[in-house]
Design a protein around this motif. Structure first.
Motif, PDB file in Angstrom:
ATOM      1  N   LYS A 152       0.836  -1.208   0.000  1.00 16.38           N
ATOM      2  CA  LYS A 152       0.000   0.000   0.000  1.00 16.38           C
ATOM      3  C   LYS A 152       0.866   1.251   0.000  1.00 16.38           C
ATOM      4  N   LEU A 153       1.922   1.240   0.799  1.00 17.04           N
ATOM      5  CA  LEU A 153       2.831   2.384   0.879  1.00 17.04           C
ATOM      6  C   LEU A 153       3.543   2.609  -0.450  1.00 17.04           C
ATOM      7  N   ASP A 154       4.062   1.539  -1.030  1.00 14.66           N
ATOM      8  CA  ASP A 154       4.808   1.628  -2.288  1.00 14.66           C
ATOM      9  C   ASP A 154       3.919   2.108  -3.429  1.00 14.66           C
ATOM     10  N   GLU A 155       2.699   1.620  -3.488  1.00  8.84           N
ATOM     11  CA  GLU A 155       1.775   2.028  -4.554  1.00  8.84           C
ATOM     12  C   GLU A 155       1.470   3.517  -4.473  1.00  8.84           C
ATOM     13  N   PHE A 156       1.334   4.032  -3.247  1.00  3.78           N
ATOM     14  CA  PHE A 156       1.049   5.460  -3.090  1.00  3.78           C
ATOM     15  C   PHE A 156       2.244   6.308  -3.517  1.00  3.78           C
ATOM     16  N   ILE A 157       3.446   5.896  -3.114  1.00  4.64           N
ATOM     17  CA  ILE A 157       4.644   6.643  -3.502  1.00  4.64           C
ATOM     18  C   ILE A 157       4.784   6.663  -5.019  1.00  4.64           C
ATOM     19  N   ARG A 158       4.598   5.510  -5.653  1.00  4.87           N
ATOM     20  CA  ARG A 158       4.754   5.431  -7.114  1.00  4.87           C
ATOM     21  C   ARG A 158       3.676   6.237  -7.836  1.00  4.87           C
ATOM     22  N   LYS A 159       2.480   6.257  -7.274  1.00  8.28           N
ATOM     23  CA  LYS A 159       1.396   7.020  -7.883  1.00  8.28           C
ATOM     24  C   LYS A 159       1.700   8.515  -7.862  1.00  8.28           C
ATOM     25  N   ASN A 160       2.420   8.967  -6.845  1.00 11.09           N
ATOM     26  CA  ASN A 160       2.711  10.391  -6.674  1.00 11.09           C
ATOM     27  C   ASN A 160       4.192  10.715  -6.888  1.00 11.09           C
ATOM     28  N   ILE A 161       4.860   9.864  -7.636  1.00 15.38           N
ATOM     29  CA  ILE A 161       6.315   9.947  -7.726  1.00 15.38           C
ATOM     30  C   ILE A 161       6.807  11.212  -8.438  1.00 15.38           C
ATOM     31  N   GLU A 162       5.982  11.813  -9.269  1.00 18.89           N
ATOM     32  CA  GLU A 162       6.399  13.029  -9.970  1.00 18.89           C
ATOM     33  C   GLU A 162       6.332  14.272  -9.075  1.00 18.89           C
ATOM     34  N   ASP A 163       5.709  14.124  -7.918  1.00 16.36           N
ATOM     35  CA  ASP A 163       5.566  15.252  -7.000  1.00 16.36           C
ATOM     36  C   ASP A 163       6.856  15.433  -6.201  1.00 16.36           C
ATOM     37  N   PRO A 164       7.609  16.497  -6.433  1.00 15.88           N
ATOM     38  CA  PRO A 164       8.873  16.693  -5.713  1.00 15.88           C
ATOM     39  C   PRO A 164       8.661  16.995  -4.225  1.00 15.88           C
ATOM     40  N   ASP A 165       7.426  17.350  -3.846  1.00 15.38           N
ATOM     41  CA  ASP A 165       7.133  17.697  -2.459  1.00 15.38           C
ATOM     42  C   ASP A 165       6.506  16.556  -1.670  1.00 15.38           C
ATOM     43  N   ASP A 167       5.957  13.889   0.876  1.00 13.22           N
ATOM     44  CA  ASP A 167       6.655  13.797   2.163  1.00 13.22           C
ATOM     45  C   ASP A 167       5.927  12.861   3.125  1.00 13.22           C
ATOM     46  N   ILE A 168       6.461  12.748   4.329  1.00 12.49           N
ATOM     47  CA  ILE A 168       5.935  11.824   5.326  1.00 12.49           C
ATOM     48  C   ILE A 168       4.521  12.183   5.756  1.00 12.49           C
ATOM     49  N   ASP A 169       4.163  13.465   5.735  1.00  4.13           N
ATOM     50  CA  ASP A 169       2.813  13.847   6.136  1.00  4.13           C
ATOM     51  C   ASP A 169       1.774  13.265   5.182  1.00  4.13           C
ATOM     52  N   GLN A 170       2.074  13.287   3.893  1.00  3.63           N
ATOM     53  CA  GLN A 170       1.159  12.702   2.914  1.00  3.63           C
ATOM     54  C   GLN A 170       1.096  11.185   3.071  1.00  3.63           C
ATOM     55  N   LEU A 171       2.254  10.572   3.326  1.00  4.54           N
ATOM     56  CA  LEU A 171       2.275   9.123   3.531  1.00  4.54           C
ATOM     57  C   LEU A 171       1.468   8.740   4.766  1.00  4.54           C
ATOM     58  N   ALA A 172       1.656   9.483   5.850  1.00  5.43           N
ATOM     59  CA  ALA A 172       0.967   9.174   7.101  1.00  5.43           C
ATOM     60  C   ALA A 172      -0.550   9.281   6.940  1.00  5.43           C
ATOM     61  N   GLU A 173      -0.988  10.299   6.228  1.00  7.63           N
ATOM     62  CA  GLU A 173      -2.424  10.464   6.004  1.00  7.63           C
ATOM     63  C   GLU A 173      -2.976   9.301   5.191  1.00  7.63           C
ATOM     64  N   HIS A 174      -2.236   8.909   4.150  1.00  7.43           N
ATOM     65  CA  HIS A 174      -2.696   7.802   3.308  1.00  7.43           C
ATOM     66  C   HIS A 174      -2.724   6.481   4.073  1.00  7.43           C
ATOM     67  N   MET A 175      -1.728   6.267   4.943  1.00  5.06           N
ATOM     68  CA  MET A 175      -1.634   5.006   5.673  1.00  5.06           C
ATOM     69  C   MET A 175      -2.469   5.026   6.960  1.00  5.06           C
ATOM     70  N   ASN A 176      -3.121   6.171   7.220  1.00  7.11           N
ATOM     71  CA  ASN A 176      -3.963   6.314   8.418  1.00  7.11           C
ATOM     72  C   ASN A 176      -3.169   6.065   9.695  1.00  7.11           C
ATOM     73  N   MET A 177      -1.991   6.659   9.745  1.00 11.83           N
ATOM     74  CA  MET A 177      -1.124   6.556  10.913  1.00 11.83           C
ATOM     75  C   MET A 177      -0.658   7.950  11.298  1.00 11.83           C
TER      76      MET A 177
END
Length: 258
Positions: A152-165, A167-177
């Motif tokens: 789940k984490l890897d898919e989100f990073i790859r989906k947003n990989i063109e975004d230079p910004d 960061d962990i806040d976006q990951l945390a929100e997506h992972m509900n942590m």
């Protein structure tokens, strides 16, 4: 940096003994019961847990079951110590997910060797993932729960990989942590910070794009979220021990050798 070990035992003499055995090699956290152990796990990066089985309130079996059933902790290896020299107790320890089951009394050298081997094997897997351009992030999973988390984490990073910004806040929100919880989980699983994990994922994507031979290096850097060509080149060299142009040359050489 030394690995971090959480020791859980309601016997102060055992805590002191294990501190003397392991304290020079590892960073230790001590807890006298399962509740205190959970509080430590909520605030510290823990690489391994050593727990006695016979404890009041939350015993070692319950603690191990809690660790292995919670996505926040399930990657942490658990060593159970017990004076119960019975087949049933051994089976129960394995059923709750213990990685190592050691009967008391035990030789300190045996405990040290088993801990070192367990941590070393995991460290090798982490290093292999970070330095291998085509290795999937799920190689670091130690359970089905870890595998689902990493996917789940890897898919989100790859989906947003063109975004230079990204960061962990976006990951945390997506992972509900929470941010600290996600940081501890990623750090313990991979020995990487979330920022570095994002960087490695960008570079692994870049390797695949380079292999396609359809884009310029400038286009590839931009496609994986780098705004600086020099930073892209530097990070590529850092993780894969070869420059992007050196990697292209190796692909050409391989084609010529076929």
């Amino acid at each position: 940096m030394a690995a971090s070990i959480l020791i859980v035992d309601d016997n102060e003499d055992i805590l002191q003994f294990l501190t003397e055995v392991l304290g020079d090699t590892y960073d230790l956290h001590l807890a006298t019961d399962g509740k205190m152990a959970q509080e430590i796990m909520d605030y510290e990066v823990v690489d391994l847990i050593i727990s006695d089985i016979m404890m009041p309130e939350v015993d070692g079996f319950e603690l191990c079951r809690l660790v292995k059933s919670n996505v926040e902790y399930c990657h942490i290896p658990v060593v159970l110590l017990t004076a119960q020299n019975t087949y049933k107790a051994h089976i129960e320890g394995l059923e709750v997910g213990a990685d190592i089951y050691i009967q008391k009394p035990f030789l300190p050298d045996l405990l040290e060797l088993q801990i070192a081997n367990l941590l070393s094997n995991r460290l090798k897997i982490k290093a292999h993932f970070a330095s291998s351009p085509f290795e999937d992030v799920r190689v670091m999973a130690h359970s089905k729960m870890d595998e689902a988390f990493l996917k789940k984490l890897d898919e989100f990073i790859r989906k947003n990989i063109e975004d230079p910004d990204l960061d962990i806040d976006q990951l945390a929100e997506h992972m509900n942590m929470s941010r600290p919880t996600l940081y501890r989980k990623i750090k313990s699983l991979s020995s990487l910070s979330p920022k570095n994990l994002i960087n490695i994922t960008r570079l692994k994507k870049a390797v695949r794009l380079i292999s396609q031979n359809e884009f310029t290096m400038f286009e590839i850097a931009k496609m994986v979220g780098y705004t600086s060509q020099s930073r892209f080149n530097k990070n590529f060299q850092r993780y894969f021990k070869v420059s992007p142009t050196g990697y292209i040359d190796s692909l050409i050489k391989d084609d010529d050798d076929k």
